[in-house]
Design a protein around this motif. Sequence first.
Motif, PDB file in Angstrom:
ATOM      1  N   VAL A 159      71.469  22.360  18.056  1.00  0.00           N
ATOM      2  CA  VAL A 159      70.241  21.911  18.720  1.00  0.00           C
ATOM      3  C   VAL A 159      69.077  22.003  17.741  1.00  0.00           C
ATOM      4  O   VAL A 159      68.855  23.054  17.127  1.00  0.00           O
ATOM      5  CB  VAL A 159      69.939  22.754  19.968  1.00  0.00           C
ATOM      6  CG1 VAL A 159      68.614  22.334  20.586  1.00  0.00           C
ATOM      7  CG2 VAL A 159      71.071  22.615  20.989  1.00  0.00           C
ATOM      8  N   GLN A 160      68.355  20.903  17.599  1.00  0.00           N
ATOM      9  CA  GLN A 160      67.133  20.879  16.813  1.00  0.00           C
ATOM     10  C   GLN A 160      65.965  20.848  17.784  1.00  0.00           C
ATOM     11  O   GLN A 160      65.858  19.944  18.622  1.00  0.00           O
ATOM     12  CB  GLN A 160      67.092  19.653  15.905  1.00  0.00           C
ATOM     13  CG  GLN A 160      65.884  19.598  14.978  1.00  0.00           C
ATOM     14  CD  GLN A 160      65.939  20.622  13.859  1.00  0.00           C
ATOM     15  OE1 GLN A 160      67.010  20.929  13.353  1.00  0.00           O
ATOM     16  NE2 GLN A 160      64.783  21.170  13.493  1.00  0.00           N
ATOM     17  N   ALA A 161      65.086  21.868  17.731  1.00  0.00           N
ATOM     18  CA  ALA A 161      63.967  21.975  18.661  1.00  0.00           C
ATOM     19  C   ALA A 161      62.680  22.267  17.899  1.00  0.00           C
ATOM     20  O   ALA A 161      62.704  22.822  16.792  1.00  0.00           O
ATOM     21  CB  ALA A 161      64.226  23.079  19.683  1.00  0.00           C
ATOM     22  N   ALA A 162      61.571  21.897  18.507  1.00  0.00           N
ATOM     23  CA  ALA A 162      60.278  22.238  17.909  1.00  0.00           C
ATOM     24  C   ALA A 162      60.004  23.732  18.069  1.00  0.00           C
ATOM     25  O   ALA A 162      59.454  24.377  17.167  1.00  0.00           O
ATOM     26  CB  ALA A 162      59.166  21.416  18.552  1.00  0.00           C
ATOM     27  N   TYR A 163      60.406  24.293  19.242  1.00  0.00           N
ATOM     28  CA  TYR A 163      60.157  25.706  19.526  1.00  0.00           C
ATOM     29  C   TYR A 163      61.345  26.302  20.265  1.00  0.00           C
ATOM     30  O   TYR A 163      62.042  25.608  21.021  1.00  0.00           O
ATOM     31  CB  TYR A 163      58.890  25.885  20.377  1.00  0.00           C
ATOM     32  CG  TYR A 163      57.650  25.341  19.727  1.00  0.00           C
ATOM     33  CD1 TYR A 163      56.986  26.058  18.731  1.00  0.00           C
ATOM     34  CD2 TYR A 163      57.149  24.092  20.092  1.00  0.00           C
ATOM     35  CE1 TYR A 163      55.858  25.540  18.116  1.00  0.00           C
ATOM     36  CE2 TYR A 163      56.022  23.572  19.481  1.00  0.00           C
ATOM     37  CZ  TYR A 163      55.382  24.298  18.492  1.00  0.00           C
ATOM     38  OH  TYR A 163      54.272  23.791  17.882  1.00  0.00           O
TER      39      TYR A 163
END
Length: 548
Positions: A159-163
């Motif tokens: 998972v690539q997330a900003a936060y």
Amino acid sequence: MTTLKRLNTQVLVIGAGPTGLTLANLLGQANVDTLIIDRKPGTVTEPRAVSIDDESLRTMQAIGLDQAVLKDVVPGYGVHYFTRPGGRCFGKVEPTGKLYGFPKRNAFRQPLFEATLKAGLERFASLKARFSHELLEFHQDQHGVRALIRDADGELLEVQAAYLVACDGGRSPVRKQLGIEMVGSSFSSRWLVVDTDQDDDPFWQTRVYCDARRPVVDVPGPHRTRRFEFLLKADETDEQVLGETRLQALLRPFKGEAPVSIVRKTVYTFHARVAERWQVERVFLAGDAAHLTPPYAGQGMNSGVRDAHNLGWKLIGVLKGKMAETALLSYESERRDHAWALIKLALNLGVVMAPATVLRARLISSAFALIGLLPPLRDYFLQMRFKPKPRFTKGLVLTEGEAGKLSCGQMFPQPMLTDAHGHECLLDEAIGAGFALIQYGAPTRQRLDELKHGFWNHLEAKRILILPEPIEAMPTIPGCTVLQDRDGLLKAILGESNRFLLLRPDRYIAAIFDKATETEAAEALQSLLGIAATRSSEIESGIAPAFH
């Protein structure tokens, strides 16, 4: 063969307990792409937290789930203190006010509460919930957080997330990977917690037996449930007290020989701890991952819900381009002091609820008897005014400004309001999900429509005039909703101040100002949110804001 799937999202929430589920509902409501995961196959099935306060119910209102939650709540219960089982009642706490729109203290059951929050997630297309998913590791850089997650079948998900927000409990794996320590203390005392159902006791207040020989707490719940908590002695082992014979002996003074339906029994050691840091760049701690609270004040879960609301609206503001990323630094600075204040309250109540000696128990009951003879002190305890209210003196609030008895950084009350047609609503229902500009009083000296700074439009702040007295014809003010304070809740609080108050999405007062100080207040708030004050004309014209 294990395959690696990939998913992009704006916010990754680890842990689907009350804090994580509340945060996910807030983000979903704002159409923020969110993934929430939990190692468990579903929400909890056994009772844990049993008390929800008015501030948390106001947050439930903010996510549109207050009525659903209230179906499984015993509203407005208090506490009666007894010398011993069968002894005299020497003190009472029975709060009756609804300053924030709901009773101050309410009984609930966490499994029903979590189930309602989980069902609420289904309202939002931008929100994904994955149970039986475990976070293995994560890494972050200036662009975001990359997390490796494994499901029940062993499949891997990147998972690539900003936060990333860790709501993963007191043993938080995220906190441990960050190397953050918990500071504070643990109790040497242990408590046996017994949850029952099919209870036929009609008494709906909490009973606390301040008996030095064996302090006991008896808490009512919804749907004929009840909890008993027994302080254990040093020579009593977990195995002994969890046995059927010993359990029945402990319950006999309260239930007699009647059969008791036990749904859960466990032994707890309580903690009073706070994480040294609540944020490391793009990763945040919330709920029990950030603080552990003894149960005496019933504030552990409620503190987590406050975390979720505080952090949630700020993440939304940053991701929607309403404020700079630096605004997120205010999360810990605003929440830490109040979380610790409630921990200290719980420790102090623990001294009352579990006196160490017979002499101390007698002194406590005598003190309560004296308090009962003094109306101001009696009302102080009866109405739970001893509970610390959060007051932000730093963060995303101006440090100066007063209106009547209210100051910047306090939570604004929630009165019941009526419109020109007699329709009723609570204040937050009139505001909606965002910011609000509030004026209380007849608009003779200054009016909401006279506020022209472009910053208010940038915030999309709803303008609401609240009239203190019923009048035949409510005034019409362009771009403003006009309502009347039905019960006069605000009169004693705001008086004749007639000032403007900017409320944040979590209903804390960010600024109090007059028409003459509008520009000064707006530019100070722009600075706090990271919006360059020199671009206020561009904000007003609709051009995207510049950030510091």
